[in-house]
Design a protein around this motif. Sequence first.
Motif, PDB file in Angstrom:
ATOM      1  N   SER A   1       0.808  -1.224   0.000  1.00 46.34           N
ATOM      2  CA  SER A   1       0.000   0.000   0.000  1.00 46.34           C
ATOM      3  C   SER A   1       0.838   1.270   0.000  1.00 46.34           C
ATOM      4  CB  SER A   1      -0.894   0.009   1.254  1.00 46.34           C
ATOM      5  OG  SER A   1      -1.676  -1.148   1.316  1.00 46.34           O
ATOM      6  N   ALA A   2       2.153   1.157  -0.191  1.00 45.72           N
ATOM      7  CA  ALA A   2       3.069   2.289  -0.029  1.00 45.72           C
ATOM      8  C   ALA A   2       2.720   3.475  -0.932  1.00 45.72           C
ATOM      9  CB  ALA A   2       4.502   1.846  -0.261  1.00 45.72           C
ATOM     10  N   GLN A   3       2.459   3.233  -2.207  1.00 44.07           N
ATOM     11  CA  GLN A   3       2.149   4.341  -3.115  1.00 44.07           C
ATOM     12  C   GLN A   3       0.861   5.050  -2.700  1.00 44.07           C
ATOM     13  OE1 GLN A   3       2.239   2.630  -7.084  1.00 44.07           O
ATOM     14  NE2 GLN A   3       4.119   3.755  -7.484  1.00 44.07           N
ATOM     15  N   TRP A   4      -0.145   4.269  -2.394  1.00 42.18           N
ATOM     16  CA  TRP A   4      -1.421   4.836  -1.944  1.00 42.18           C
ATOM     17  C   TRP A   4      -1.217   5.666  -0.679  1.00 42.18           C
ATOM     18  CZ3 TRP A   4      -3.632   3.479   2.783  1.00 42.18           C
ATOM     19  CH2 TRP A   4      -4.902   4.011   3.036  1.00 42.18           C
ATOM     20  N   TYR A   5      -0.498   5.121   0.296  1.00 43.54           N
ATOM     21  CA  TYR A   5      -0.276   5.808   1.572  1.00 43.54           C
ATOM     22  C   TYR A   5       0.522   7.094   1.364  1.00 43.54           C
ATOM     23  CZ  TYR A   5       0.616   6.216   6.589  1.00 43.54           C
ATOM     24  OH  TYR A   5       0.674   6.652   7.886  1.00 43.54           O
ATOM     25  N   ASP A   6       1.519   7.066   0.502  1.00 45.15           N
ATOM     26  CA  ASP A   6       2.305   8.263   0.246  1.00 45.15           C
ATOM     27  C   ASP A   6       1.479   9.324  -0.460  1.00 45.15           C
ATOM     28  OD1 ASP A   6       4.835   9.682   0.436  1.00 45.15           O
ATOM     29  OD2 ASP A   6       4.873   9.504  -1.740  1.00 45.15           O
ATOM     30  N   ARG A   7       0.555   8.922  -1.314  1.00 44.51           N
ATOM     31  CA  ARG A   7      -0.329   9.908  -1.965  1.00 44.51           C
ATOM     32  C   ARG A   7      -1.204  10.605  -0.929  1.00 44.51           C
ATOM     33  NH1 ARG A   7      -1.031   6.001  -5.946  1.00 44.51           N
ATOM     34  NH2 ARG A   7      -3.069   5.439  -5.130  1.00 44.51           N
ATOM     35  N   ILE A   8      -1.605   9.897   0.108  1.00 41.47           N
ATOM     36  CA  ILE A   8      -2.454  10.481   1.147  1.00 41.47           C
ATOM     37  C   ILE A   8      -1.642  11.413   2.056  1.00 41.47           C
ATOM     38  CG2 ILE A   8      -3.784   9.964   3.237  1.00 41.47           C
ATOM     39  CD1 ILE A   8      -4.729   7.431   1.825  1.00 41.47           C
TER      40      ILE A   8
ATOM     41  N   GLY B   1       2.019  12.134   1.841  1.00 39.26           N
ATOM     42  CA  GLY B   1       3.022  12.938   1.162  1.00 39.26           C
ATOM     43  C   GLY B   1       4.115  13.433   2.090  1.00 39.26           C
ATOM     44  N   GLU B   2       4.701  14.553   1.734  1.00 37.88           N
ATOM     45  CA  GLU B   2       5.835  15.104   2.472  1.00 37.88           C
ATOM     46  C   GLU B   2       5.451  15.627   3.854  1.00 37.88           C
ATOM     47  OE1 GLU B   2       8.924  18.856   2.110  1.00 37.88           O
ATOM     48  OE2 GLU B   2       7.959  18.115   0.297  1.00 37.88           O
ATOM     49  N   ASN B   3       4.292  16.270   3.960  1.00 38.57           N
ATOM     50  CA  ASN B   3       3.929  16.960   5.205  1.00 38.57           C
ATOM     51  C   ASN B   3       2.803  16.316   5.994  1.00 38.57           C
ATOM     52  OD1 ASN B   3       5.815  19.108   4.788  1.00 38.57           O
ATOM     53  ND2 ASN B   3       4.458  19.798   3.159  1.00 38.57           N
ATOM     54  N   GLY B   4       2.221  15.259   5.475  1.00 37.87           N
ATOM     55  CA  GLY B   4       1.111  14.619   6.168  1.00 37.87           C
ATOM     56  C   GLY B   4      -0.227  15.157   5.675  1.00 37.87           C
ATOM     57  N   SER B   5      -1.251  14.402   5.890  1.00 35.07           N
ATOM     58  CA  SER B   5      -2.603  14.819   5.527  1.00 35.07           C
ATOM     59  C   SER B   5      -3.020  15.977   6.432  1.00 35.07           C
ATOM     60  CB  SER B   5      -3.573  13.652   5.707  1.00 35.07           C
ATOM     61  OG  SER B   5      -3.642  13.312   7.084  1.00 35.07           O
ATOM     62  N   GLU B   6      -4.144  16.559   6.137  1.00 31.71           N
ATOM     63  CA  GLU B   6      -4.662  17.644   6.989  1.00 31.71           C
ATOM     64  C   GLU B   6      -4.856  17.146   8.424  1.00 31.71           C
ATOM     65  OE1 GLU B   6      -8.349  20.836   7.251  1.00 31.71           O
ATOM     66  OE2 GLU B   6      -8.211  19.501   5.524  1.00 31.71           O
ATOM     67  N   LEU B   7      -5.355  15.928   8.580  1.00 33.33           N
ATOM     68  CA  LEU B   7      -5.530  15.348   9.912  1.00 33.33           C
ATOM     69  C   LEU B   7      -4.190  15.265  10.644  1.00 33.33           C
ATOM     70  CD1 LEU B   7      -7.269  13.887  12.072  1.00 33.33           C
ATOM     71  CD2 LEU B   7      -6.724  11.762  10.879  1.00 33.33           C
ATOM     72  N   TYR B   8      -3.162  14.794   9.965  1.00 35.88           N
ATOM     73  CA  TYR B   8      -1.829  14.721  10.582  1.00 35.88           C
ATOM     74  C   TYR B   8      -1.320  16.106  10.947  1.00 35.88           C
ATOM     75  CZ  TYR B   8      -0.334   9.868  10.436  1.00 35.88           C
ATOM     76  OH  TYR B   8      -0.175   8.536  10.700  1.00 35.88           O
ATOM     77  N   GLN B   9      -1.467  17.068  10.030  1.00 38.04           N
ATOM     78  CA  GLN B   9      -0.947  18.407  10.258  1.00 38.04           C
ATOM     79  C   GLN B   9      -1.674  19.130  11.384  1.00 38.04           C
ATOM     80  OE1 GLN B   9      -0.780  20.678   6.610  1.00 38.04           O
ATOM     81  NE2 GLN B   9      -0.035  18.911   5.481  1.00 38.04           N
TER      82      GLN B   9
ATOM     83  N   GLY C   1       7.847   2.549  12.932  1.00 37.46           N
ATOM     84  CA  GLY C   1       6.702   2.595  12.024  1.00 37.46           C
ATOM     85  C   GLY C   1       6.619   3.965  11.384  1.00 37.46           C
ATOM     86  N   CYS C   2       7.771   4.500  10.977  1.00 40.73           N
ATOM     87  CA  CYS C   2       7.868   5.891  10.515  1.00 40.73           C
ATOM     88  C   CYS C   2       7.255   6.138   9.143  1.00 40.73           C
ATOM     89  CB  CYS C   2       9.324   6.344  10.516  1.00 40.73           C
ATOM     90  SG  CYS C   2      10.341   5.574   9.235  1.00 40.73           S
ATOM     91  N   GLY C   3       6.941   5.076   8.398  1.00 41.34           N
ATOM     92  CA  GLY C   3       6.374   5.283   7.068  1.00 41.34           C
ATOM     93  C   GLY C   3       7.300   6.117   6.209  1.00 41.34           C
ATOM     94  N   GLN C   4       6.763   7.158   5.571  1.00 44.81           N
ATOM     95  CA  GLN C   4       7.585   8.012   4.735  1.00 44.81           C
ATOM     96  C   GLN C   4       8.168   9.191   5.498  1.00 44.81           C
ATOM     97  OE1 GLN C   4       4.345   7.919   4.973  1.00 44.81           O
ATOM     98  NE2 GLN C   4       3.384   8.926   3.268  1.00 44.81           N
TER      99      GLN C   4
END
Length: 131
Positions: A11-18, A20-28, A51-54
Amino acid sequence: MRKHATSWEQSAQWYDRILGENGSELYQQVVIPGALALLKPQAGESILDLGCGQGVFSRALTAEGAKVTGVDAAPSLIKRAKTYPSPAPIRYVARDAAKLNDLAPSTPSPPSSASRTWLIWAKSARPRPRY
């Protein structure tokens, strides 16, 4: 020895699209500020982001002055993490979390001397039923 595959690799490509570099709005807006408030990283402190992901949270920790080692079982996500700019160097390692003991202790921020280990487990946003 049986090779163990992670579903995150698939699922890496899908997860990175969500995220990305700065995180989703929820993450931010929620995850990163809340986690930083709980963890209160100190300048120069060694932290293992398990579990750092990208690397979204690894970079946030580095921005606070921590020395970070990011570990994830998905090599594609680690490869992606290395492409994003960071305020300071981050050591990224593609590794099963059960096999951290052979990471070299001479690295700038070895997990064996990490003062804290941090794991964010992002589950689906669907609410759980209350009983």
